[in-house]
Structures are given as structure tokens and as C-alpha cells.
Write an enzyme that holds these catalytic residues in place. Structure first.
Site, PDB file in Angstrom:
ATOM      1  N   CYS A  24      28.432 -29.576  -1.234  1.00 54.61           N
ATOM      2  CA  CYS A  24      27.717 -28.668  -0.338  1.00 54.61           C
ATOM      3  C   CYS A  24      26.274 -28.406  -0.778  1.00 54.61           C
ATOM      4  O   CYS A  24      25.519 -27.761  -0.057  1.00 54.61           O
ATOM      5  CB  CYS A  24      28.463 -27.347  -0.208  1.00 54.61           C
ATOM      6  N   HIS A  68      21.693 -26.752  16.492  1.00 53.51           N
ATOM      7  CA  HIS A  68      20.888 -27.904  16.085  1.00 53.51           C
ATOM      8  C   HIS A  68      19.681 -27.482  15.255  1.00 53.51           C
ATOM      9  O   HIS A  68      18.580 -28.004  15.426  1.00 53.51           O
ATOM     10  CB  HIS A  68      20.484 -28.756  17.297  1.00 53.51           C
ATOM     11  N   GLU A 107      33.839 -22.496   9.946  1.00 52.58           N
ATOM     12  CA  GLU A 107      32.935 -23.570   9.539  1.00 52.58           C
ATOM     13  C   GLU A 107      33.591 -24.928   9.778  1.00 52.58           C
ATOM     14  O   GLU A 107      32.923 -25.920  10.051  1.00 52.58           O
ATOM     15  CB  GLU A 107      32.616 -23.380   8.057  1.00 52.58           C
TER      16      GLU A 107
END
Length: 117
Positions: A24, A68, A107
Site C-alpha cells: 500500500c 478518479h 475499500e
């Protein structure tokens, strides 16, 4: 009474505070599922707590800013974990939606956070 509405958005982020080598730490993306809960008394004569269209009109512009986008930049969060993003969403939605009682942010389909302020 509690009502809810769901929203999805696709965003990228990286977590600079995790250890070197953690996957991550690198930029990556998620398709987030946000569920916004509102709680209160039913309005009469409408028979509802809040019009779903009004709920959408409040939350969607905030979600659209994240869609986005690179969360590290758009939110100002240095380390935009799901937990930090849920808190950020609460801070941005609550002033516009006083009935806000809970945010659930997934998530991935199997991982997420519930935030109640």
C-alpha cells in the site's frame, strides 16, 4: 428511523506511513462503496425522514470530487487510509446533512470502516 444511500467512486492513493515494502506504500486504486446513513423522525405528511433525491444532491458533489482523483492530493490527507477518508467524508458531509448518523466505507468488497463521528 434510519435511511441510507450508497455511492461508488474510483480513486487512487498511496500510504507513505506504512513500512517500506508494504504494497500500500505504492500508488494504487480502489473502487470504493460509500453508504451514508441519516437518522431522525419521520416528517408528516411526507411520511419520510428525508427525500432520497435530497440526500443524493448533498452527497454526490462531494463524492464527485473524489472520483478518479488522487486522494492524497484532493483531500489534503498525508496518509489517506480508509479510516482517515471516512473521517474526511464525515467532516465534509455533516455540516450539509445534520441527520448524518453513520458512514460505511468499503475499500474492497471484504474490507471497510464504519464511522459514527
Amino acid at each position: 428511523m434510519i435511511i441510507y444511500k450508497q455511492f461508488t467512486f474510483d480513486s487512487a492513493h498511496f500510504l507513505p506511513n506504512v513500512p517500506e515494502g508494504h504494497k500500500c506504500r505504492q500508488m494504487h486504486g480502489h473502487t470504493y462503496l460509500l453508504t451514508v446513513y441519516a437518522q431522525g423522525e419521520l416528517k408528516q405528511p411526507d411520511g419520510w425522514l428525508l427525500d432520497y433525491g435530497d440526500l443524493k444532491a448533498i452527497v454526490k458533489p462531494i463524492v464527485d470530487t473524489l472520483d478518479h482523483a488522487l486522494l492524497n492530493n484532493i483531500t489534503g490527507l498525508e496518509n489517506p487510509t480508509a479510516e482517515m477518508l471516512a473521517s474526511w467524508l464525515w467532516t465534509n458531509i455533516k455540516p450539509l446533512l445534520p441527520q448524518l448518523s453513520r458512514i460505511e466505507l468499503k475499500e474492497t468488497p471484504t474490507s471497510g470502516v464504519i464511522y459514527e463521528g
